[in-house]
Motif scaffolding. Structure first.
Motif, PDB file in Angstrom:
ATOM      1  N   GLY A   1      -8.126 128.541  34.005  1.00  0.00           N
ATOM      2  CA  GLY A   1      -8.226 127.923  32.700  1.00  0.00           C
ATOM      3  C   GLY A   1      -7.118 128.266  31.730  1.00  0.00           C
ATOM      4  N   LEU A   2      -6.835 127.316  30.850  1.00  0.00           N
ATOM      5  CA  LEU A   2      -5.925 127.490  29.729  1.00  0.00           C
ATOM      6  C   LEU A   2      -6.623 127.000  28.471  1.00  0.00           C
ATOM      7  N   MET A   3      -6.303 127.637  27.331  1.00  0.00           N
ATOM      8  CA  MET A   3      -6.937 127.241  26.077  1.00  0.00           C
ATOM      9  C   MET A   3      -5.982 126.416  25.226  1.00  0.00           C
ATOM     10  N   THR A   4      -6.495 125.309  24.704  1.00  0.00           N
ATOM     11  CA  THR A   4      -5.820 124.528  23.674  1.00  0.00           C
ATOM     12  C   THR A   4      -6.600 124.726  22.383  1.00  0.00           C
ATOM     13  N   MET A   5      -5.893 125.038  21.300  1.00  0.00           N
ATOM     14  CA  MET A   5      -6.571 125.335  20.041  1.00  0.00           C
ATOM     15  C   MET A   5      -6.116 124.371  18.954  1.00  0.00           C
ATOM     16  N   ALA A   6      -7.088 123.782  18.259  1.00  0.00           N
ATOM     17  CA  ALA A   6      -6.819 122.950  17.087  1.00  0.00           C
ATOM     18  C   ALA A   6      -7.455 123.628  15.884  1.00  0.00           C
ATOM     19  N   ALA A   7      -6.763 123.602  14.750  1.00  0.00           N
ATOM     20  CA  ALA A   7      -7.258 124.296  13.556  1.00  0.00           C
ATOM     21  C   ALA A   7      -7.350 123.338  12.376  1.00  0.00           C
ATOM     22  N   ILE A   8      -8.396 123.529  11.595  1.00  0.00           N
ATOM     23  CA  ILE A   8      -8.603 122.800  10.344  1.00  0.00           C
ATOM     24  C   ILE A   8      -8.632 123.819   9.214  1.00  0.00           C
ATOM     25  N   GLU A   9      -7.846 123.577   8.178  1.00  0.00           N
ATOM     26  CA  GLU A   9      -7.877 124.456   7.013  1.00  0.00           C
ATOM     27  C   GLU A   9      -8.828 123.885   5.966  1.00  0.00           C
TER      28      GLU A   9
END
Length: 203
Positions: free
Chosen positions: A47-55
């Protein structure tokens, strides 16, 4: 102004407040939007992680929180989805193990909501509609964020556990409901009542 007129005006204010209260109660705020973010595909198991962020720039106190996502992916079985608050609390939205294998693509306008009638485990791709997060344990609920400040960066963490199938995160939003502004309503009511009683004292 006589007392009878004063009472009538007080009643009128109470009626207006009573009508307005459902409109003013429980403000809802939406943050996030489109991402078009490629999901990292591993070269092998692990597995690999993709991260999306909301401020979230506002320090609202959370009463309720829902997560909206759309993902284009050729095998959603490969994906593990988590949401994490700015204070480090994290819950699993959905994940699968080997015994749950199925074929299916995409999350389309999927809403994770503790109050949904159906669990994500009962749904099928593309999971359009409202679903409760996967019940991996009794505490794996979005209500764990209640009482926290919304301020800061919220993360959607997508783990792609198997190679070959690919996709993108199309959109990610969090919808925050804050406590009703009861204090503000009472303050406005108090100011209104004081202004009504002042003429009576002057007569």
């Amino acid at each position: 102004m006589d007392c009878r007129n004063t009472v009538q005006r007080i009643v009128a204010i109470l009626v207006v407040v009573g009508i307005s209260f459902p409109v003013l109660a429980d403000p809802v705020y939406t943050y996030g939007g489109d991402f078009n973010l490629p999901i990292l595909d591993p070269s092998g198991p692990g597995g690999l992680m993709t991260m999306a962020a909301i401020e979230v720039p506002d320090p609202f106190i959370i009463r309720d929180l829902d997560v909206h996502i759309s993902i284009t992916h050729t095998s959603v079985f490969d994906l593990q989805l988590f949401v994490q608050s700015p204070f480090g609390k994290r819950i699993c939205l959905n994940m699968y193990d080997f015994t749950e294998f199925f074929e299916g693509a995409d999350y389309k306008q999927t809403i994770f909501d503790d109050e949904a009638d159906v669990s994500i485990e009962e749904g099928e791709p593309p999971f359009t509609g409202r679903f409760r997060p996967k019940a991996i344990d009794p505490l794996n609920r979005l209500e764990v964020f209640a009482g926290e400040s919304a301020y800061g960066f919220w993360q959607l963490q997508i783990y792609d556990m198997w190679p070959a199938d690919t996709g993108t995160l199309d959109s990610f939003e969090i919808v925050i409901t804050t406590p009703e502004p009861a204090a503000a309503i009472l303050l406005m009511l108090g100011v209104g009542l004081l202004s009504l009683f002042k003429p009576c004292r002057d007569t």
